[in-house]
Design a protein around this motif. Structure first.
Motif, PDB file in Angstrom:
ATOM      1  N   SER A   1       0.954  -1.273  -0.010  1.00  0.00           N
ATOM      2  CA  SER A   1       0.020   0.064  -0.027  1.00  0.00           C
ATOM      3  C   SER A   1       0.814   1.427   0.130  1.00  0.00           C
ATOM      4  CB  SER A   1      -0.869  -0.038   1.416  1.00  0.00           C
ATOM      5  OG  SER A   1      -1.799  -0.926   1.153  1.00  0.00           O
TER       6      SER A   1
ATOM      7  N   PRO B   1       0.100   4.353   0.389  1.00  0.00           N
ATOM      8  CA  PRO B   1      -0.454   5.349   1.496  1.00  0.00           C
ATOM      9  C   PRO B   1       0.337   5.089   2.637  1.00  0.00           C
ATOM     10  CG  PRO B   1      -2.242   4.890   0.237  1.00  0.00           C
ATOM     11  CD  PRO B   1      -1.127   3.921  -0.404  1.00  0.00           C
ATOM     12  N   LEU B   2       0.486   3.625   2.930  1.00  0.00           N
ATOM     13  CA  LEU B   2       1.380   3.162   4.153  1.00  0.00           C
ATOM     14  C   LEU B   2       2.939   3.444   4.022  1.00  0.00           C
ATOM     15  CD1 LEU B   2      -0.071  -0.002   5.511  1.00  0.00           C
ATOM     16  CD2 LEU B   2      -0.363   2.370   6.404  1.00  0.00           C
TER      17      LEU B   2
ATOM     18  N   HIS C   1      -5.765   3.078   8.875  1.00  0.00           N
ATOM     19  CA  HIS C   1      -6.648   2.174   9.303  1.00  0.00           C
ATOM     20  C   HIS C   1      -7.920   2.610   9.697  1.00  0.00           C
ATOM     21  CE1 HIS C   1      -3.665  -0.826   7.866  1.00  0.00           C
ATOM     22  NE2 HIS C   1      -2.745  -0.443   8.756  1.00  0.00           N
TER      23      HIS C   1
ATOM     24  N   GLY D   1      -9.879  -3.639  -3.884  1.00  0.00           N
ATOM     25  CA  GLY D   1      -9.027  -4.177  -2.745  1.00  0.00           C
ATOM     26  C   GLY D   1      -9.467  -5.269  -1.923  1.00  0.00           C
TER      27      GLY D   1
ATOM     28  N   PRO E   1      -8.776  -6.401   1.341  1.00  0.00           N
ATOM     29  CA  PRO E   1      -8.071  -6.422   2.429  1.00  0.00           C
ATOM     30  C   PRO E   1      -8.702  -7.502   3.479  1.00  0.00           C
ATOM     31  CG  PRO E   1      -9.624  -4.445   2.468  1.00  0.00           C
ATOM     32  CD  PRO E   1      -9.765  -5.237   1.137  1.00  0.00           C
TER      33      PRO E   1
ATOM     34  N   LYS F   1     -10.190  -7.089   6.314  1.00  0.00           N
ATOM     35  CA  LYS F   1     -11.256  -6.617   6.746  1.00  0.00           C
ATOM     36  C   LYS F   1     -12.761  -6.796   5.786  1.00  0.00           C
ATOM     37  CE  LYS F   1     -10.341  -1.895   5.905  1.00  0.00           C
ATOM     38  NZ  LYS F   1      -8.731  -2.102   5.657  1.00  0.00           N
TER      39      LYS F   1
ATOM     40  N   ILE G   1     -10.250  -6.650  -7.291  1.00  0.00           N
ATOM     41  CA  ILE G   1      -9.060  -6.335  -7.584  1.00  0.00           C
ATOM     42  C   ILE G   1      -8.208  -5.919  -6.456  1.00  0.00           C
ATOM     43  CG2 ILE G   1      -9.315  -5.581 -10.184  1.00  0.00           C
ATOM     44  CD1 ILE G   1      -9.014  -2.639  -8.880  1.00  0.00           C
ATOM     45  N   ASP G   2      -6.921  -6.451  -6.586  1.00  0.00           N
ATOM     46  CA  ASP G   2      -6.042  -5.970  -5.423  1.00  0.00           C
ATOM     47  C   ASP G   2      -4.797  -5.608  -6.117  1.00  0.00           C
ATOM     48  OD1 ASP G   2      -6.139  -6.170  -2.148  1.00  0.00           O
ATOM     49  OD2 ASP G   2      -4.184  -6.583  -3.018  1.00  0.00           O
ATOM     50  N   THR G   3      -3.876  -4.969  -5.577  1.00  0.00           N
ATOM     51  CA  THR G   3      -2.397  -4.920  -5.849  1.00  0.00           C
ATOM     52  C   THR G   3      -1.350  -6.026  -5.574  1.00  0.00           C
ATOM     53  OG1 THR G   3      -2.210  -3.088  -4.180  1.00  0.00           O
ATOM     54  CG2 THR G   3      -2.464  -2.272  -6.323  1.00  0.00           C
ATOM     55  N   THR G   4      -1.943  -6.773  -4.303  1.00  0.00           N
ATOM     56  CA  THR G   4      -0.846  -7.621  -3.911  1.00  0.00           C
ATOM     57  C   THR G   4      -0.747  -8.890  -4.613  1.00  0.00           C
ATOM     58  OG1 THR G   4      -1.913  -6.781  -1.815  1.00  0.00           O
ATOM     59  CG2 THR G   4      -0.312  -8.709  -1.508  1.00  0.00           C
TER      60      THR G   4
ATOM     61  N   ALA H   1     -11.392  -1.485   0.449  1.00  0.00           N
ATOM     62  CA  ALA H   1     -10.245  -0.957   1.048  1.00  0.00           C
ATOM     63  C   ALA H   1     -10.754   0.478   1.426  1.00  0.00           C
ATOM     64  CB  ALA H   1      -9.071  -1.051   0.332  1.00  0.00           C
TER      65      ALA H   1
ATOM     66  N   ASN I   1     -10.477   2.321   3.954  1.00  0.00           N
ATOM     67  CA  ASN I   1      -9.493   3.248   4.631  1.00  0.00           C
ATOM     68  C   ASN I   1      -8.602   4.200   3.714  1.00  0.00           C
ATOM     69  OD1 ASN I   1      -8.951   0.441   4.200  1.00  0.00           O
ATOM     70  ND2 ASN I   1      -7.070   0.824   5.509  1.00  0.00           N
ATOM     71  N   TYR I   2      -8.655   3.543   2.501  1.00  0.00           N
ATOM     72  CA  TYR I   2      -7.646   4.434   1.551  1.00  0.00           C
ATOM     73  C   TYR I   2      -8.685   5.220   0.709  1.00  0.00           C
ATOM     74  CZ  TYR I   2      -4.027   1.209   3.271  1.00  0.00           C
ATOM     75  OH  TYR I   2      -3.374   0.658   3.943  1.00  0.00           O
TER      76      TYR I   2
ATOM     77  N   ILE J   1      -7.489   6.480  -3.110  1.00  0.00           N
ATOM     78  CA  ILE J   1      -7.803   5.589  -4.134  1.00  0.00           C
ATOM     79  C   ILE J   1      -8.966   6.531  -5.272  1.00  0.00           C
ATOM     80  CG2 ILE J   1      -9.376   3.711  -4.815  1.00  0.00           C
ATOM     81  CD1 ILE J   1      -8.033   2.053  -2.275  1.00  0.00           C
TER      82      ILE J   1
ATOM     83  N   LYS K   1      -6.629   8.334  -7.107  1.00  0.00           N
ATOM     84  CA  LYS K   1      -6.004   7.646  -8.184  1.00  0.00           C
ATOM     85  C   LYS K   1      -6.725   7.217  -9.489  1.00  0.00           C
ATOM     86  CE  LYS K   1      -4.500   3.096  -7.151  1.00  0.00           C
ATOM     87  NZ  LYS K   1      -3.771   1.837  -6.582  1.00  0.00           N
TER      88      LYS K   1
HETATM   89  P1  TMP Z   1      -5.302  -2.652   4.564  1.00  0.00           P
HETATM   90  O1  TMP Z   1      -6.450  -1.728   4.566  1.00  0.00           O
HETATM   91  O2  TMP Z   1      -5.197  -3.903   5.337  1.00  0.00           O
HETATM   92  O3  TMP Z   1      -3.862  -2.038   4.406  1.00  0.00           O
HETATM   93  O4  TMP Z   1      -5.305  -3.506   3.024  1.00  0.00           O
HETATM   94  C1  TMP Z   1      -5.281  -2.719   2.069  1.00  0.00           C
HETATM   95  C2  TMP Z   1      -5.520  -3.815   0.717  1.00  0.00           C
HETATM   96  O5  TMP Z   1      -5.958  -3.117  -0.484  1.00  0.00           O
HETATM   97  C3  TMP Z   1      -4.255  -4.604   0.380  1.00  0.00           C
HETATM   98  O6  TMP Z   1      -4.394  -5.837   0.029  1.00  0.00           O
HETATM   99  C4  TMP Z   1      -3.815  -3.679  -0.741  1.00  0.00           C
HETATM  100  C5  TMP Z   1      -5.014  -3.188  -1.536  1.00  0.00           C
HETATM  101  N1  TMP Z   1      -4.913  -1.968  -2.168  1.00  0.00           N
HETATM  102  C6  TMP Z   1      -5.250  -2.059  -3.485  1.00  0.00           C
HETATM  103  O7  TMP Z   1      -5.539  -3.008  -4.131  1.00  0.00           O
HETATM  104  N2  TMP Z   1      -5.096  -0.858  -4.131  1.00  0.00           N
HETATM  105  C7  TMP Z   1      -5.069   0.546  -3.441  1.00  0.00           C
HETATM  106  O8  TMP Z   1      -4.544   1.262  -4.122  1.00  0.00           O
HETATM  107  C8  TMP Z   1      -4.780   0.277  -2.115  1.00  0.00           C
HETATM  108  C9  TMP Z   1      -3.957   1.858  -1.463  1.00  0.00           C
HETATM  109  C10 TMP Z   1      -4.464  -0.835  -1.394  1.00  0.00           C
END
Ligand code: TMP
Length: 390
Positions: free
Chosen positions: A60, A62-63, A231, A300, A302, A304, A323-326, A359, A361-362, A366, A369
């Protein structure tokens, strides 16, 4: 309050696991009328939860920015000299420590997840692959001497034996050292109905007053406290052994917690009622959009998000995919609801009508973006505290 029984929030499944039974454990949240701590009543063995871990801090952006700023704050305010010994507990992929290393500090991570500790080591961050506690602390002091700074971000809530952990801090920390903690803040969880941040990994839900009570028992004074925007709203606190001047913010926050009645059972009973209503609202919004022919994907994946999906029973009948970036999560499926997780590229190709922001919290980052998606008509659905379409 009970969220029912559900699989572990970070147990993403591969294709073969989809047909196997999934372990599930209940999530029951309790309020202690003696010490005021909000906590889960059942502890999944930490070995099961944390030896192999899907979450990477560095995934992430932002983190990464957040932790660079934390390292700067500690460096600026605490007059660290080059070579100061800094320990990060629950150091994950070494994202925070990388910043201290660049400043010329002697850094060491403690991380129980083997896969994540190996990643940190391959990134050049010296990491001990273990759970932190008094025994580990004794070994570290013998080898490296006491630590000037110990950080523990998003880890204290995960610890079952808080006594052993804090005895370890007392043992490892230099007499004039600082202990910097970040924990999700219960006041924000309650105010914003962030029920999805309640899951098996998070055993304690802290207020400043419950932390204060706990720290006092272990020779630690909270000298500074601030609210931070990660968070879903967290607390950052500084603890010291020595009696030290306490910032006015500590008293202000304690007073605001008392005004919010965070030490009263009634507050939590009302929260439980609100969650039942929120569940209905989320489901009815998604179902009506779906019935109107819209396509919706999750944004995202996450941990949660899996709580929310399982609690509200949202599956592939509503979300086509997430979708997720991980990289680790891509190609896998969400625990319980079995929604496929794909790389973000899929989202840009499909341009779905709605992106359900798991997600949340972002949200600020997002939404910014994804300006192009939004300009071309795409909309985000933010689930908490009230489901809204933006
Ligand atoms: P977190 O809230 O526990 O940090 O997890 C956020 C999840 O969201 C993590 O798997 C990465 C994902 N993510 C995206 O897919 N795109 C994004 O732009 C951001 C900020 C997070």
């Amino acid at each position: 309050m009970s969220l029912g029984s559900m699989p572990l929030a970070n147990d993403f499944l591969n294709e073969e696991q989809l047909n196997l039974p999934e372990e599930s454990y209940s999530i029951d949240i309790c309020f202690c009328t003696t010490c005021g701590l909000v906590q889960l009543d059942y502890v999944v063995p930490p070995e099961r939860l944390f030896r192999n871990y899907a979450y990477l801090t560095g995934a992430s952006e932002p983190l990464k920015t957040h932790f660079a700023a934390l390292a700067d704050e500690i460096y600026q305010h605490h007059h660290l000299s080059q070579g100061s010994f800094i320990v990060d507990i629950g150091s994950n992929d070494g994202t925070l420590l990388t910043n201290f290393q660049k400043m010329g500090m002697h850094v060491l991570g403690i991380e129980p997840a083997k896969n994540v500790a190996q990643l940190a080591i391959s990134n050049g961050i010296d990491t001990v692959n273990d759970f932190f506690g008094l025994e580990v602390a004794k070994a570290l002091v013998a080898q490296h001497g006491p630590a000037e700074v110990i950080t523990a971000t998003n880890v204290l809530a995960h610890v079952n034996d808080l006594s052993d952990f804090l005895n370890g801090i007392d043992c490892l920390m230099a007499a004039d050292g600082i202990f910097v903690v970040e924990v999700p803040y219960l006041a924000d969880l309650i105010a914003n109905l962030e029920f999805d941040t309640i899951y098996h990994e998070h055993l304690s839900y802290f207020t400043l007053s419950s932390l204060n009570r706990l720290f006092t028992r272990f020779n630690l004074n909270i000298t500074h406290a601030s609210r931070i925007n990660v968070h879903g709203g967290s607390l950052r606190i500084y603890g010291r052994k020595s009696v030290h001047r306490t910032s006015q913010l500590v008293d202000e926050l304690l007073k605001s917690e008392s005004d919010l009645k965070l030490d009263s059972l009634g507050t939590y009973l009302e929260f439980a009622r609100n969650i039942v209503e929120l569940d209905k609202e989320i489901r009815s919004l998604l179902k009506s959009l779906k019935a109107s022919g819209a396509n919706i994907v999750g944004y995202g994946a996450p941990a949660k998000g899996n709580v929310l999906l399982n609690y509200c029973q949202i599956g592939t009948d509503i979300l086509d995919y997430i979708i997720d970036t991980t990289p680790f999560k891509q190609g896998r499926y969400t625990p319980g609801m079995h929604i496929p997780i794909l790389p973000p590229q899929q989202f840009y190709e499909n341009q779905p009508d709605f992106a359900f922001l798991l997600a949340w919290n972002y949200a600020d980052d997002i939404l910014q973006k994804e300006t192009a998606y939004r300009h071309s008509g795409g909309k985000f659905i933010i689930p908490v505290p009230i489901p809204q379409v933006v």
